[in-house]
Design a protein around this motif. Structure first.
Motif, PDB file in Angstrom:
ATOM      1  N   ALA A   1       0.934  -0.837   0.246  1.00 23.46           N
ATOM      2  CA  ALA A   1       0.057  -0.008  -0.050  1.00 23.46           C
ATOM      3  C   ALA A   1       0.488   0.725   0.171  1.00 23.46           C
ATOM      4  N   ILE A   2       0.783   2.556  -0.747  1.00 26.50           N
ATOM      5  CA  ILE A   2       1.296   3.445  -0.482  1.00 26.50           C
ATOM      6  C   ILE A   2      -0.049   4.121  -0.636  1.00 26.50           C
ATOM      7  N   VAL A   3       0.876   5.171   0.240  1.00 19.38           N
ATOM      8  CA  VAL A   3      -0.750   6.099   1.389  1.00 19.38           C
ATOM      9  C   VAL A   3      -0.099   7.192   0.889  1.00 19.38           C
ATOM     10  N   GLY A   4      -0.773   8.254  -0.177  1.00 18.62           N
ATOM     11  CA  GLY A   4       0.175   9.693  -0.376  1.00 18.62           C
ATOM     12  C   GLY A   4       0.557  10.088  -1.513  1.00 18.62           C
ATOM     13  N   ILE A   5      -0.212   9.830  -3.223  1.00 16.18           N
ATOM     14  CA  ILE A   5       0.055   9.902  -4.905  1.00 16.18           C
ATOM     15  C   ILE A   5       0.927  11.252  -5.071  1.00 16.18           C
ATOM     16  N   GLY A   6       1.631  11.540  -4.580  1.00 14.75           N
ATOM     17  CA  GLY A   6       2.131  13.120  -4.880  1.00 14.75           C
ATOM     18  C   GLY A   6       3.759  12.398  -5.975  1.00 14.75           C
ATOM     19  N   PHE A   7       3.956  13.116  -6.364  1.00 12.28           N
ATOM     20  CA  PHE A   7       5.087  13.132  -6.824  1.00 12.28           C
ATOM     21  C   PHE A   7       6.138  11.664  -6.217  1.00 12.28           C
ATOM     22  N   LEU A   8       6.600  11.838  -5.715  1.00  5.71           N
ATOM     23  CA  LEU A   8       7.199   9.805  -4.315  1.00  5.71           C
ATOM     24  C   LEU A   8       6.302   9.007  -4.293  1.00  5.71           C
ATOM     25  N   GLY A   9       5.635   9.431  -4.308  1.00  5.79           N
ATOM     26  CA  GLY A   9       4.534   8.371  -4.263  1.00  5.79           C
ATOM     27  C   GLY A   9       4.186   7.409  -5.146  1.00  5.79           C
ATOM     28  N   ALA A  10       4.295   8.409  -6.717  1.00  6.77           N
ATOM     29  CA  ALA A  10       3.962   7.862  -7.939  1.00  6.77           C
ATOM     30  C   ALA A  10       4.735   7.027  -8.533  1.00  6.77           C
ATOM     31  N   LEU A  11       6.245   7.705  -8.318  1.00  8.82           N
ATOM     32  CA  LEU A  11       7.746   7.208  -8.387  1.00  8.82           C
ATOM     33  C   LEU A  11       7.625   5.772  -7.630  1.00  8.82           C
ATOM     34  N   LEU A  12       7.225   5.255  -6.503  1.00  8.03           N
ATOM     35  CA  LEU A  12       7.241   4.249  -5.968  1.00  8.03           C
ATOM     36  C   LEU A  12       6.287   2.991  -6.167  1.00  8.03           C
ATOM     37  N   THR A  13       5.207   3.923  -6.304  1.00 10.15           N
ATOM     38  CA  THR A  13       4.123   2.879  -7.344  1.00 10.15           C
ATOM     39  C   THR A  13       4.572   2.070  -8.696  1.00 10.15           C
ATOM     40  N   GLN A  14       4.968   2.498  -9.291  1.00 14.23           N
ATOM     41  CA  GLN A  14       5.712   2.992 -10.646  1.00 14.23           C
ATOM     42  C   GLN A  14       7.043   1.494 -10.077  1.00 14.23           C
ATOM     43  N   LEU A  15       7.832   1.776  -9.121  1.00 15.51           N
ATOM     44  CA  LEU A  15       8.970   0.896  -8.704  1.00 15.51           C
ATOM     45  C   LEU A  15       8.056  -0.597  -8.154  1.00 15.51           C
ATOM     46  N   ALA A  16       7.270  -0.159  -7.782  1.00 18.75           N
ATOM     47  CA  ALA A  16       6.662  -1.578  -7.209  1.00 18.75           C
ATOM     48  C   ALA A  16       6.269  -2.565  -7.684  1.00 18.75           C
ATOM     49  N   VAL A  17       5.530  -2.108  -9.372  1.00 17.77           N
ATOM     50  CA  VAL A  17       4.557  -2.153  -9.956  1.00 17.77           C
ATOM     51  C   VAL A  17       5.857  -3.111 -10.933  1.00 17.77           C
ATOM     52  N   LYS A  18       6.544  -2.645 -11.214  1.00 13.01           N
ATOM     53  CA  LYS A  18       7.572  -3.743 -11.778  1.00 13.01           C
ATOM     54  C   LYS A  18       8.400  -4.362 -11.082  1.00 13.01           C
ATOM     55  N   ALA A  19       8.675  -4.301 -10.157  1.00 16.56           N
ATOM     56  CA  ALA A  19       9.233  -5.687  -9.369  1.00 16.56           C
ATOM     57  C   ALA A  19       8.413  -6.702  -8.467  1.00 16.56           C
ATOM     58  N   GLY A  20       6.960  -6.637  -9.324  1.00 16.24           N
ATOM     59  CA  GLY A  20       6.364  -7.227  -9.181  1.00 16.24           C
ATOM     60  C   GLY A  20       5.549  -7.890  -7.696  1.00 16.24           C
ATOM     61  N   ALA A  21       4.539  -6.683  -7.495  1.00 11.37           N
ATOM     62  CA  ALA A  21       4.515  -6.478  -6.055  1.00 11.37           C
ATOM     63  C   ALA A  21       3.036  -5.689  -6.962  1.00 11.37           C
ATOM     64  N   ARG A  22       2.200  -6.429  -5.841  1.00 11.60           N
ATOM     65  CA  ARG A  22      -0.065  -5.888  -5.962  1.00 11.60           C
ATOM     66  C   ARG A  22       0.115  -4.380  -5.401  1.00 11.60           C
ATOM     67  N   VAL A  23       0.429  -3.604  -6.218  1.00 11.35           N
ATOM     68  CA  VAL A  23       0.112  -2.438  -5.721  1.00 11.35           C
ATOM     69  C   VAL A  23      -1.551  -1.446  -5.103  1.00 11.35           C
ATOM     70  N   ILE A  24      -1.673  -0.479  -4.246  1.00  6.38           N
ATOM     71  CA  ILE A  24      -2.634  -0.106  -3.816  1.00  6.38           C
ATOM     72  C   ILE A  24      -2.882   1.123  -2.969  1.00  6.38           C
ATOM     73  N   ALA A  25      -3.455   1.873  -4.034  1.00  5.80           N
ATOM     74  CA  ALA A  25      -3.091   3.238  -3.795  1.00  5.80           C
ATOM     75  C   ALA A  25      -4.247   4.130  -3.188  1.00  5.80           C
ATOM     76  N   VAL A  26      -2.852   4.748  -2.083  1.00  5.40           N
ATOM     77  CA  VAL A  26      -4.203   5.604  -1.648  1.00  5.40           C
ATOM     78  C   VAL A  26      -4.044   7.324  -1.643  1.00  5.40           C
ATOM     79  N   ALA A  27      -5.049   7.900  -2.638  1.00  8.14           N
ATOM     80  CA  ALA A  27      -4.792   9.314  -2.589  1.00  8.14           C
ATOM     81  C   ALA A  27      -6.262  10.024  -2.077  1.00  8.14           C
ATOM     82  N   ARG A  28      -5.526  11.485  -2.286  1.00 10.40           N
ATOM     83  CA  ARG A  28      -6.699  12.878  -1.848  1.00 10.40           C
ATOM     84  C   ARG A  28      -7.285  12.828  -3.144  1.00 10.40           C
ATOM     85  N   ARG A  29      -6.317  13.164  -4.399  1.00  5.85           N
ATOM     86  CA  ARG A  29      -6.739  13.424  -4.979  1.00  5.85           C
ATOM     87  C   ARG A  29      -7.402  12.741  -6.652  1.00  5.85           C
ATOM     88  N   PRO A  30      -8.030  12.535  -7.641  1.00  2.00           N
ATOM     89  CA  PRO A  30      -8.582  11.603  -8.309  1.00  2.00           C
ATOM     90  C   PRO A  30      -7.556  11.817  -9.536  1.00  2.00           C
TER      91      PRO A  30
END
Length: 328
Positions: free
Chosen positions: A148-177
């Motif tokens: 789970a990545i809580v907060g999808i700003g610039f850093l959270g968005a980069l970490l989402t990419q890296l985690a997905v590429k590593a083969g993890a199942r990512v749950i993204a939690v963010a305030r903005r659509p």
């Protein structure tokens, strides 16, 4: 008799004169000393860590040094000091330097990383890209994990990419659509609006069959997202604190942290050598296609618009993810 007048070389540098106030001044062009290089900057990213000094807390001293607060610069070396053998004039680099809201900055040679030719013309704010790589490394994310990545700003968005590429199942939690949509495009398996804490906990509980998440990265820097992140971490899971918590103390639910046996990792680095290695890792990740920040640089500004760039970073208008200040 005509006498030629040689004008001293100058640079343009932003000076923050008070809370929410900035001017651009002409200053003498600095010369690199031994072991240093001078970088003619192409641009500098705007970091959210600037927002506290920009607001003018009591401890903040004004005016700032010329170019001060800027630390995400990249550009081309245009002068080299003594005892520097690994860089030459004309090298394009990312620099870990601290006066980069200016057209030029001085950097220690061991705080500069050469950019490969395939990144020519691409913005490369090395410090935050390296920061993402260092956080990812310390999170120890493996294929098959739920993250789970809580907060999808610039850093959270980069970490989402890296985690997905590593083969993890990512749950993204963010305030903005807008941020949730970016996370989905990056490969997040599920996206959840950050509104009611207990509703989010119940959603994640259902999505994980009651196990919660192997890894949870908190990337907001506020109290309640930190509370939420801990609640989403499974027993013996890892809670990674990537948010910038510098506006006051925090409380934690030690009873829960202790009961679940959480590994809690403060993922911020302060060793310049680790920062530089992170920048090198970011270059490699971009070359390999594991990291692509191009769609995240949503707003660009001139140096004389630095106030607008900082205000946008604070206010996050619709569609905002990361501001860059670009120099001609």
């Amino acid at each position: 008799m005509n006498v030629a007048v040689v004008k001293p070389a100058v640079m343009q540098a932003a000076v923050v004169t008070g809370p929410g106030a900035v001017v651009v001044e002409s200053r003498p062009l600095p010369e690199p000393g031994a072991g240093q290089v001078r970088v003619r900057l192409e641009g500098c990213g705007v970091c959210a860590s600037n927002l506290t000094p920009w607001a003018g807390p009591e401890w903040m001293k004004f005016p700032t040094e010329p170019g001060g607060l800027g630390h995400e610069g990249w550009g081309i070396i245009d002068a080299v000091g003594e005892d520097v053998a690994e860089f030459a004039i004309g090298d394009r680099v990312a620099a870990l330097s601290y006066h980069s809201y200016a057209t030029h900055d001085i950097a220690e040679a061991d705080a500069v990383v050469k950019l490969p030719d395939e990144l020519a013309g691409m913005p490369f704010p090395g410090e935050p890209l390296g920061c993402a790589m260092n956080i990812f490394k310390r999170a120890d994310i493996q294929a098959g994990q739920t993250v789970a990545i809580v907060g999808i700003g610039f850093l959270g968005a980069l970490l989402t990419q890296l985690a997905v590429k590593a083969g993890a199942r990512v749950i993204a939690v963010a305030r903005r659509p807008f941020a949730l949509e970016l996370a989905k495009k990056a490969g997040a398996a599920e996206v959840i609006a950050m509104n009611d804490q207990w509703e989010i906990i119940e959603q994640v509980k259902q999505l994980t069959g009651g196990r919660f998440c192997d890894r949870v990265i908190e990337a907001v820097g506020k109290q309640w997202p930190l509370d939420l992140a801990a609640e989403l971490t499974m027993e013996r899971g890892k809670l990674i604190i990537a948010g910038y918590h510098q506006d006051g103390p925090r409380q934690i639910n030690m009873q829960m942290w202790n009961w679940r046996g959480l590994d809690v990792i403060n993922a911020h680095e302060r060793d310049p050598k680790i920062y530089i290695q992170g920048i090198r890792d970011a270059i490699e990740a971009v070359q390999e296609g594991r990291l692509d920040a191009s769609a995240l640089y949503t707003h660009t500004y001139r140096l004389d618009q630095l106030d607008e760039a900082l205000n946008a970073t604070r206010d996050r208008p619709d569609g905002f993810m990361k501001a860059l200040v670009l120099y001609p």
